[in-house]
Motif scaffolding. Structure first.
Motif, PDB file in Angstrom:
ATOM      1  N   ARG A 215       0.490  -1.404   0.038  1.00 50.50           N
ATOM      2  CA  ARG A 215      -0.086  -0.134  -0.267  1.00 50.50           C
ATOM      3  C   ARG A 215       0.900   1.490  -0.052  1.00 50.50           C
ATOM      4  O   ARG A 215       1.813   1.039   0.984  1.00 50.50           O
ATOM      5  CB  ARG A 215      -0.396  -0.009   0.593  1.00 50.50           C
ATOM      6  N   ARG A 216       0.865   2.154  -0.886  1.00 52.87           N
ATOM      7  CA  ARG A 216       1.427   3.217  -0.947  1.00 52.87           C
ATOM      8  C   ARG A 216       0.880   4.371  -1.556  1.00 52.87           C
ATOM      9  O   ARG A 216       0.080   4.532  -1.923  1.00 52.87           O
ATOM     10  CB  ARG A 216       2.450   2.673  -2.546  1.00 52.87           C
ATOM     11  N   SER A 217       1.146   5.410  -0.797  1.00 53.46           N
ATOM     12  CA  SER A 217       0.936   7.122  -1.088  1.00 53.46           C
ATOM     13  C   SER A 217       1.628   7.469  -2.127  1.00 53.46           C
ATOM     14  O   SER A 217       3.146   7.659  -1.936  1.00 53.46           O
ATOM     15  CB  SER A 217       0.986   7.863   0.592  1.00 53.46           C
ATOM     16  N   ILE A 218       0.869   8.063  -3.587  1.00 49.89           N
ATOM     17  CA  ILE A 218       1.780   7.792  -4.371  1.00 49.89           C
ATOM     18  C   ILE A 218       1.980  10.012  -4.632  1.00 49.89           C
ATOM     19  O   ILE A 218       1.036  11.035  -4.457  1.00 49.89           O
ATOM     20  CB  ILE A 218       1.022   7.883  -5.629  1.00 49.89           C
ATOM     21  N   GLY A 219       2.729  10.679  -4.626  1.00 47.62           N
ATOM     22  CA  GLY A 219       2.946  11.948  -4.226  1.00 47.62           C
ATOM     23  C   GLY A 219       3.027  12.319  -5.611  1.00 47.62           C
ATOM     24  O   GLY A 219       3.875  14.337  -6.063  1.00 47.62           O
ATOM     25  N   SER A 220       3.774  12.187  -6.899  1.00 49.06           N
ATOM     26  CA  SER A 220       4.157  12.273  -8.226  1.00 49.06           C
ATOM     27  C   SER A 220       4.189  11.286  -9.023  1.00 49.06           C
ATOM     28  O   SER A 220       4.153   9.796  -8.643  1.00 49.06           O
ATOM     29  CB  SER A 220       6.038  12.832  -7.778  1.00 49.06           C
ATOM     30  N   LEU A 221       4.608  11.574 -10.409  1.00 45.64           N
ATOM     31  CA  LEU A 221       3.957  11.181 -11.244  1.00 45.64           C
ATOM     32  C   LEU A 221       5.454   9.923 -11.744  1.00 45.64           C
ATOM     33  O   LEU A 221       5.232   8.517 -11.777  1.00 45.64           O
ATOM     34  CB  LEU A 221       3.936  11.641 -12.728  1.00 45.64           C
ATOM     35  N   ASP A 222       6.590  10.440 -11.315  1.00 41.86           N
ATOM     36  CA  ASP A 222       7.436   9.502 -11.435  1.00 41.86           C
ATOM     37  C   ASP A 222       7.168   7.772 -10.225  1.00 41.86           C
ATOM     38  O   ASP A 222       7.524   7.096 -10.685  1.00 41.86           O
ATOM     39  CB  ASP A 222       9.073  10.381 -10.367  1.00 41.86           C
ATOM     40  N   GLN A 223       6.700   8.837  -9.100  1.00 36.79           N
ATOM     41  CA  GLN A 223       6.308   7.401  -8.284  1.00 36.79           C
ATOM     42  C   GLN A 223       5.596   6.575  -8.725  1.00 36.79           C
ATOM     43  O   GLN A 223       5.686   5.583  -8.061  1.00 36.79           O
ATOM     44  CB  GLN A 223       5.719   7.887  -6.969  1.00 36.79           C
ATOM     45  N   LEU A 224       4.369   6.898  -8.963  1.00 33.50           N
ATOM     46  CA  LEU A 224       3.549   6.736 -10.261  1.00 33.50           C
ATOM     47  C   LEU A 224       4.123   5.490 -10.177  1.00 33.50           C
ATOM     48  O   LEU A 224       4.251   4.505 -10.466  1.00 33.50           O
ATOM     49  CB  LEU A 224       1.965   7.213 -10.465  1.00 33.50           C
ATOM     50  N   ALA A 225       4.906   5.767 -11.774  1.00 30.20           N
ATOM     51  CA  ALA A 225       5.827   4.607 -12.501  1.00 30.20           C
ATOM     52  C   ALA A 225       6.303   3.742 -11.876  1.00 30.20           C
ATOM     53  O   ALA A 225       6.347   3.099 -12.478  1.00 30.20           O
ATOM     54  CB  ALA A 225       6.001   6.138 -13.345  1.00 30.20           C
ATOM     55  N   GLU A 226       7.137   4.070 -11.124  1.00 24.69           N
ATOM     56  CA  GLU A 226       8.041   2.668 -10.364  1.00 24.69           C
ATOM     57  C   GLU A 226       7.111   2.251  -9.464  1.00 24.69           C
ATOM     58  O   GLU A 226       7.538   1.024  -9.914  1.00 24.69           O
ATOM     59  CB  GLU A 226       8.274   4.436  -9.186  1.00 24.69           C
ATOM     60  N   SER A 227       5.923   2.536  -8.783  1.00 32.35           N
ATOM     61  CA  SER A 227       5.138   1.477  -8.849  1.00 32.35           C
ATOM     62  C   SER A 227       4.729   0.739  -9.449  1.00 32.35           C
ATOM     63  O   SER A 227       4.566  -0.704  -9.453  1.00 32.35           O
ATOM     64  CB  SER A 227       3.586   2.500  -7.927  1.00 32.35           C
ATOM     65  N   LEU A 228       3.738   1.313 -10.279  1.00 27.74           N
ATOM     66  CA  LEU A 228       3.668   0.192 -11.656  1.00 27.74           C
ATOM     67  C   LEU A 228       4.481  -0.936 -12.343  1.00 27.74           C
ATOM     68  O   LEU A 228       4.145  -1.937 -12.560  1.00 27.74           O
ATOM     69  CB  LEU A 228       2.719   0.911 -12.719  1.00 27.74           C
ATOM     70  N   ASP A 229       5.469   0.300 -12.341  1.00 24.50           N
ATOM     71  CA  ASP A 229       6.746  -0.965 -13.027  1.00 24.50           C
ATOM     72  C   ASP A 229       7.286  -1.948 -12.325  1.00 24.50           C
ATOM     73  O   ASP A 229       7.368  -3.258 -12.419  1.00 24.50           O
ATOM     74  CB  ASP A 229       8.251  -0.216 -12.871  1.00 24.50           C
ATOM     75  N   ALA A 230       6.707  -1.259 -10.767  1.00 24.88           N
ATOM     76  CA  ALA A 230       7.793  -2.933 -10.188  1.00 24.88           C
ATOM     77  C   ALA A 230       6.162  -4.056  -9.581  1.00 24.88           C
ATOM     78  O   ALA A 230       6.356  -5.096  -9.610  1.00 24.88           O
ATOM     79  CB  ALA A 230       7.438  -2.353  -8.332  1.00 24.88           C
ATOM     80  N   ALA A 231       4.971  -3.987  -9.725  1.00 26.97           N
ATOM     81  CA  ALA A 231       3.953  -4.603 -10.085  1.00 26.97           C
ATOM     82  C   ALA A 231       3.927  -5.331 -10.744  1.00 26.97           C
ATOM     83  O   ALA A 231       3.528  -6.294 -10.925  1.00 26.97           O
ATOM     84  CB  ALA A 231       2.327  -3.073  -9.488  1.00 26.97           C
ATOM     85  N   GLN A 232       4.093  -4.447 -12.314  1.00 29.36           N
ATOM     86  CA  GLN A 232       4.516  -5.089 -13.906  1.00 29.36           C
ATOM     87  C   GLN A 232       5.056  -7.134 -13.465  1.00 29.36           C
ATOM     88  O   GLN A 232       4.720  -7.408 -14.271  1.00 29.36           O
ATOM     89  CB  GLN A 232       4.838  -4.318 -14.772  1.00 29.36           C
TER      90      GLN A 232
END
Length: 434
Positions: A18-35
């Motif tokens: 569970r992660r709180s996103i503060g930037s688009l870079d953080q979001l991209a990192e989270s989606l990469d990790a999930a993939q």
């Protein structure tokens, strides 16, 4: 790991991440990790949906840290919000620009992305729900790509993204059509339910914002009319003490007490409903637009809401009154009735038709497991479409009959997210996805 729970406490899960996103870079990192891990991803706003849309045991993201305004078009009054912006934050954000939202519901806890993704709406036949005011959406897809959509850019994806249930990707920005700021004159009164039912649709076409609350089986309802006024109209609203007495002590505190009593002794519900409808009082005031739209909701409840064609309102109310007269009411919580203008949003409950919304509620401790099923059985044959964020029993085959563009939505969802990265078990049942 932390446990997720929705507003009512009826949907819970323990996501692995569970992660709180503060930037688009953080979001991209989270989606990469999930993939890389093969995990599915769901996003969460306020958790104010009563369904399992956000439920996941894998990756849960919130965009609370990604909030605020990015752009304001002074000519068109279109405003681009970051997706994590909560509705309660918007009035202060728009104030420097002299702007307001076109319409609002009576709850302002949702994120703007969550509100459009589930079909949140207010009341008024001159106005659509939130999704109908969207003029642009930016998404981040499962592969981390960023996509801008509007009527003129990636138009098909835009049409689907205006109400997407979070099934296409993560919404990062929402551009809304706003309006010049305005004041509102609010009038709350008590009326006989029989005459109100006969006149409601005609009156709804004349008023800016009309709604009513009816305690099941009682002979009276509380009617609320909000009339839009110029922005320079003098404010004449209750002071903080009077507002607390009405909104907290009488509306929430007394309702909590009555609901608790009704849950403990359901046989008293009819008498309690009649008592509640008798003690409600008239009031009127003039306030800023958001003050008049929003009311505090402290008592925990679950909810089901169906959108019906306007011409089916009276038959629906006759069915409901017959239902409550045939046996003691299984619940005490009031029924809420609102309207909305037709729109062209693919999965909107108001797609292609002006509609009236009938929302039924259950206090979370009510022992009435058949109540929603009974009401659903009354409203579905009248052309009812269920609110996407509220309880219902429908599946993909039902929605295919209710929404002309449902198949196109499913096809587009499969094209942009072929691995089903943004699906959970509940969404698979709604969309018929593999």
């Amino acid at each position: 790991m932390s446990t997720f729970s929705n507003f009512a406490g009826t949907v819970t899960s323990t996501p692995l991440v569970r992660r709180s996103i503060g930037s688009l870079d953080q979001l991209a990192e989270s989606l990469d990790a999930a993939q890389l891990a093969g995990h599915s991803v769901r996003t969460i706003g306020a958790g104010h949906s009563f369904t399992a849309l956000a439920q996941t045991d894998q990756v849960l993201l919130d965009l609370d840290g990604f909030a605020g305004i990015e752009e304001v078009d002074a000519l068109s009054h279109e405003v681009t919000f970051r997706a994590g912006t909560r509705l309660w934050q918007i009035p202060a954000l728009l104030k420097p620009f002299g702007l307001a939202l076109e319409n609002m519901g009576d709850i302002d806890k949702q994120s703007i992305a969550g509100a459009i993704s589930t079909g949140t709406h207010g009341t008024g036949l001159k106005f659509t729900g939130f999704s109908g005011t969207v003029t642009g959406i930016q998404l981040m897809l499962a592969d981390g790509s960023r996509v801008r959509t509007s009527k003129s850019e990636n138009a098909q994806l835009f049409e689907a993204a205006r109400l997407s249930l979070g099934a296409l990707g993560v919404i990062t920005h929402v551009r809304l059509r706003c309006v010049p700021a305005f004041m509102m004159h609010a009038v709350e009164s008590i009326e006989p339910i029989e005459s109100l039912t006969r006149s409601f649709i005609e009156r709804a076409a004349l008023e800016d914002h009309l709604e009513f609350f009816w305690f099941p089986g009682s002979p009276r309802a509380q009617v609320k009319i909000n009339t839009r006024l110029p922005a320079d109209t003098e404010r004449n609203a209750p002071g903080p003490v009077a507002r607390w007495v009405n909104d907290e002590l009488l509306s929430n505190g007394a309702l909590q007490a009555l609901c608790s009593l009704g849950a403990a002794a359901p046989r008293l519900n009819d008498r309690l409903s009649r008592f509640a409808s008798r003690v409600l009082s008239d009031r009127s005031y003039t306030a800023h637009w958001h003050e008049a739209f929003v009311s505090p909701r402290r008592v925990k409840f679950t909810e089901q809401e169906y959108a019906l064609p306007l011409q089916h309102f009276q038959p629906a109310m006759e069915e409901l009154r017959r239902y409550f007269s045939s046996a003691p009411s299984p619940v005490l919580f009031p029924i809420e009735v609102r309207t909305a203008s037709a729109d062209d949003v693919w999965l909107s409950t108001a797609n292609g038709r002006d509609c009236v919304y009938i929302a039924v509620h259950r206090y979370i401790r009510d022992a009435a497991p058949k109540y929603f099923a009974d009401i659903e059985a009354l409203l579905r044959p009248l052309g009812g479409r269920p609110h996407w964020g509220k309880e219902h029993s429908l599946k993909a085959e039902d929605f295919a009959q209710l929404y002309p563009r449902f198949t196109e939505f499913r096809q587009l969802r499969s094209a942009v997210d072929p691995e089903g990265r943004f699906l959970n078990g509940y969404l698979r049942s709604l969309l018929g996805a593999g």
